[in-house]
Design an enzyme around this catalytic site. Structure first.
Site, PDB file in Angstrom:
ATOM      1  N   ASN A  11      52.093  70.068  33.049  1.00  0.00           N
ATOM      2  CA  ASN A  11      53.251  70.260  32.169  1.00  0.00           C
ATOM      3  C   ASN A  11      54.083  68.989  31.971  1.00  0.00           C
ATOM      4  O   ASN A  11      54.500  68.681  30.855  1.00  0.00           O
ATOM      5  CB  ASN A  11      54.150  71.365  32.732  1.00  0.00           C
ATOM      6  N   ASP A  32      42.944  63.319  33.358  1.00  0.00           N
ATOM      7  CA  ASP A  32      43.098  64.339  34.395  1.00  0.00           C
ATOM      8  C   ASP A  32      41.720  64.625  34.989  1.00  0.00           C
ATOM      9  O   ASP A  32      40.707  64.442  34.317  1.00  0.00           O
ATOM     10  CB  ASP A  32      43.669  65.629  33.781  1.00  0.00           C
ATOM     11  N   VAL A 117      55.790  59.374  38.997  1.00  0.00           N
ATOM     12  CA  VAL A 117      56.613  60.573  38.779  1.00  0.00           C
ATOM     13  C   VAL A 117      56.321  61.622  39.863  1.00  0.00           C
ATOM     14  O   VAL A 117      57.125  62.516  40.122  1.00  0.00           O
ATOM     15  CB  VAL A 117      56.343  61.155  37.366  1.00  0.00           C
ATOM     16  N   THR A 118      55.180  61.488  40.508  1.00  0.00           N
ATOM     17  CA  THR A 118      54.741  62.449  41.525  1.00  0.00           C
ATOM     18  C   THR A 118      55.768  62.558  42.663  1.00  0.00           C
ATOM     19  O   THR A 118      56.305  61.542  43.109  1.00  0.00           O
ATOM     20  CB  THR A 118      53.374  61.979  42.078  1.00  0.00           C
ATOM     21  N   ASN A 119      56.025  63.763  43.112  1.00  0.00           N
ATOM     22  CA  ASN A 119      56.991  64.001  44.196  1.00  0.00           C
ATOM     23  C   ASN A 119      56.329  64.028  45.570  1.00  0.00           C
ATOM     24  O   ASN A 119      55.148  64.336  45.667  1.00  0.00           O
ATOM     25  CB  ASN A 119      57.691  65.347  43.958  1.00  0.00           C
ATOM     26  N   HIS A 174      65.678  60.932  45.003  1.00  0.00           N
ATOM     27  CA  HIS A 174      65.423  62.040  44.068  1.00  0.00           C
ATOM     28  C   HIS A 174      65.077  63.245  44.941  1.00  0.00           C
ATOM     29  O   HIS A 174      63.933  63.657  45.055  1.00  0.00           O
ATOM     30  CB  HIS A 174      64.269  61.685  43.126  1.00  0.00           C
TER      31      HIS A 174
END
Ligand code: PYR
Length: 307
Positions: A11, A32, A117-119, A174
């Site tokens: 998403n 991906d 951007v990966t957490n 973050h």
């Protein structure tokens, strides 16, 4: 035409691709591991071209060959949190994904600017830095633009003002250790500390820090993607247009604000070289202490990285 690769066609990645394409900023390659997912989403976006009147191409692939020589690479690959989880709970799984993705992406695009951007964001960006050996100006993370946008929203909700009148600053981790700078958060130039009570400032900050979790609690199956996607696009635009705009970016801190060897959201000037400058605001002792405490919360996460 500039080329932007987005790793991860979930998403967040797909929303960022959509917004970048809609603004005609760059050709976008969605990559991906899931067969068909990036191809299907890319084709769907191409079907939208004549409606939205953009001319760039969006392609989907499972192969890094098609990402070759990108100007910007955005890494969104990884699992998202579910209700009750913190971003830090994702560390074990996402560290493995980040390690393999950064190697493959870097081989294809050694000269790109990288946006993680990966957490958990700050820890994953530091991991990518250690794994890649990229110069720190060409590696950053997206977190602070999103958090600052959530702060802006909370201010607008509280005061009934318009987003274009608000400048908002959310920084540091973050995650739960995030800090906001109410003194520098303004509506038409007036600090919010002069426009609302201390309790209201506290409520607005609380809403910002919990903003991501509030979305997760509603969605139940995953985390936010419209605001993260738009925040990625804003950073990509600043880099590709060499805008030199200052925003809250997860950048490498090397002594600024008395913090060393850490990735965390900090006021950063973005331009064609990626991070052009870390901007140092004139903070009070209390604000400085809060930022340093936030840095320590990131450092605690780094200690949990697998060897
Ligand atoms: C957020 O919504 O804040 C994420 O980190 C995805």
């Amino acid at each position: 035409m500039a080329k932007v690769t987005i790793v991860g066609a979930g998403n967040v990645g797909a929303t960022a691709a959509h917004i970048i394409a809609s603004k005609n900023l760059a050709d976008v390659v969605l990559v991906d591991v899931a067969e068909g997912l990036p191809q299907g989403k890319a084709l769907d976006m191409m079907h939208m071209r004549s409606v939205e009147k953009f001319t760039v191409n969006v392609t989907g692939t499972n192969d890094y060959e098609a990402t070759k020589d990108s100007d910007v690479v955005v890494i969104t690959a990884g699992i998202a949190r579910k209700p009750g989880m913190t971003r830090e709970d994702l560390l074990g799984v996402n560290a493995g994904i980040m390690s393999s993705v950064i190697d493959a992406a870097l081989e294809a695009s050694p000269n790109a600017v990288y946006i993680c951007v990966t957490n958990p964001l700050d820890v994953m960006t530091y991991l990518a830095y250690k794994k890649s050996g990229l110069p720190t100006n060409r590696l950053m993370g997206m977190g602070g633009v999103l958090d600052s946008s959530r702060l802006s929203f909370a201010v607008c909700e509280k005061l009934g003002c318009m987003p274009e009148d608000v400048v908002a600053w959310a920084l540091g981790a973050h995650g739960e250790g995030m800090v906001c700078w109410p003194r520098f958060t303004t509506v038409q130039g007036t600090p919010i500390t002069e426009l609302m009570s201390e309790d209201d400032v506290e409520a607005v900050v609380e809403r910002t820090v919990k903003g991501g979790a509030e979305v997760v609690a509603h969605l139940k199956t995953g985390s936010a993607y419209y605001a993260p996607g738009a925040s990625i696009a804003k950073m990509v635009e600043a880099i590709l247009t060499d805008s030199k705009e200052v925003m809250s970016v997860c950048s490498y801190i090397d002594g600024q604000y008395g913090i060393d060897d850490l990735y965390m959201n900090i006021p950063t000037r973005l331009g064609k070289n990626g991070v052009e400058e870390i901007v140092e605001f004139d903070l009070t002792d209390e604000e400085l202490a809060a930022l340093r405490a936030s840095a320590e919360s990131v450092r605690a996460g780094l200690a949990n990285l697998p060897e």
